[in-house]
Design a protein around this motif. Structure first.
Motif, PDB file in Angstrom:
ATOM      1  N   HIS A  60     -11.721   2.854  12.195  1.00 44.45           N
ATOM      2  CA  HIS A  60     -10.764   2.276  11.256  1.00 44.45           C
ATOM      3  C   HIS A  60     -10.049   1.126  11.938  1.00 44.45           C
ATOM      4  N   TRP A 104      -7.067  -1.798  12.075  1.00 42.30           N
ATOM      5  CA  TRP A 104      -5.678  -2.041  11.680  1.00 42.30           C
ATOM      6  C   TRP A 104      -5.163  -3.299  12.340  1.00 42.30           C
ATOM      7  N   ALA A 132      -6.135  -0.835  17.211  1.00 36.67           N
ATOM      8  CA  ALA A 132      -5.036  -1.590  16.608  1.00 36.67           C
ATOM      9  C   ALA A 132      -5.183  -3.047  17.022  1.00 36.67           C
ATOM     10  N   ALA A 135      -1.252  -5.016  13.271  1.00 42.10           N
ATOM     11  CA  ALA A 135       0.159  -4.640  13.353  1.00 42.10           C
ATOM     12  C   ALA A 135       0.961  -5.849  13.781  1.00 42.10           C
ATOM     13  N   HIS A 193      -5.365   8.377  10.151  1.00 41.52           N
ATOM     14  CA  HIS A 193      -5.866   7.299  10.992  1.00 41.52           C
ATOM     15  C   HIS A 193      -4.765   6.351  11.451  1.00 41.52           C
ATOM     16  N   GLU A 194      -3.825   6.033  10.560  1.00 44.21           N
ATOM     17  CA  GLU A 194      -2.746   5.134  10.967  1.00 44.21           C
ATOM     18  C   GLU A 194      -1.896   5.766  12.054  1.00 44.21           C
ATOM     19  N   TRP A 245       2.103  -2.252   9.588  1.00 46.22           N
ATOM     20  CA  TRP A 245       0.676  -2.019   9.810  1.00 46.22           C
ATOM     21  C   TRP A 245      -0.094  -2.301   8.535  1.00 46.22           C
ATOM     22  N   THR A 246      -1.226  -2.979   8.686  1.00 47.18           N
ATOM     23  CA  THR A 246      -2.075  -3.335   7.555  1.00 47.18           C
ATOM     24  C   THR A 246      -3.489  -2.815   7.812  1.00 47.18           C
ATOM     25  N   PRO A 247      -4.039  -2.031   6.878  1.00 52.40           N
ATOM     26  CA  PRO A 247      -5.424  -1.589   7.069  1.00 52.40           C
ATOM     27  C   PRO A 247      -6.380  -2.763   6.918  1.00 52.40           C
ATOM     28  N   ALA A 302      -3.740   5.437  15.259  1.00 58.93           N
ATOM     29  CA  ALA A 302      -3.716   4.065  15.750  1.00 58.93           C
ATOM     30  C   ALA A 302      -2.362   3.741  16.380  1.00 58.93           C
ATOM     31  N   ARG A 303      -1.288   4.170  15.727  1.00 58.69           N
ATOM     32  CA  ARG A 303       0.053   3.935  16.268  1.00 58.69           C
ATOM     33  C   ARG A 303       0.222   4.643  17.615  1.00 58.69           C
TER      34      ARG A 303
END
Length: 144
Positions: free
Chosen positions: A88, A90, A16, A92, A51-52, A70-72, A55-56
């Motif tokens: 991946h 990200w 992240a 945030a 995946h998000e 959150w933005t990929p 990441a969180r």
């Protein structure tokens, strides 16, 4: 789930990134490389809903920060000749601080708050040695 040519399973690992105009970096000792600056991240666990979510969860565990927008930022294969692992990326923003809950192997984590300019300098001088972290720092630093 991806597998190596010898059949070992490899999970995606999501770092992240940006937290309210400053990057949250962690410094952690890795027995193979020594102390390294990198963005928070780790494996996608079986309980994660994508995946998000992973990441969180990783950001919350390692730094205590939660929520936000959150933005990929795409994905990279950091060592395609050795592993099919994909990372991946990200960013945030608007996160809420809280208490971290590191795993037993992460108790040595030190959280750093870096300006974007300082993070780019850290990529250039090697303080950020993690390939996916360096890619994400530079992706966030380049205006769209």
């Amino acid at each position: 789930m991806a597998k190596t040519p010898r059949g070992a399973e490899v999970r995606d690992t999501p770092p992240a990134a940006l937290v309210d105009g400053r990057l949250l970096m962690i410094e952690q000792y890795h027995y193979l490389t020594g102390s390294m600056w990198q963005l928070p991240g780790g494996n996608v666990d079986a309980d994660d809903q994508g995946h998000e979510a992973a990441a969180r969860r990783e950001l919350a565990e390692e730094t205590g920060y939660r929520g936000g927008r959150w933005t990929p930022r795409g994905a990279v294969h950091p060592m395609p000749g050795l592993t099919p692992a994909r990372v991946h990326l990200w960013s945030a923003e608007g996160l809420t601080p809280g208490e971290p809950a590191p795993e037993s192997g992460e108790v040595d984590l030190q959280v750093r708050h870096l300006s974007l300019d300082e993070a780019v300098r850290a990529v250039r001088d090697g303080r950020i040695g993690c390939a996916s972290s360096a890619a994400l720092v530079l992706a966030v630093a380049v205006p769209r």
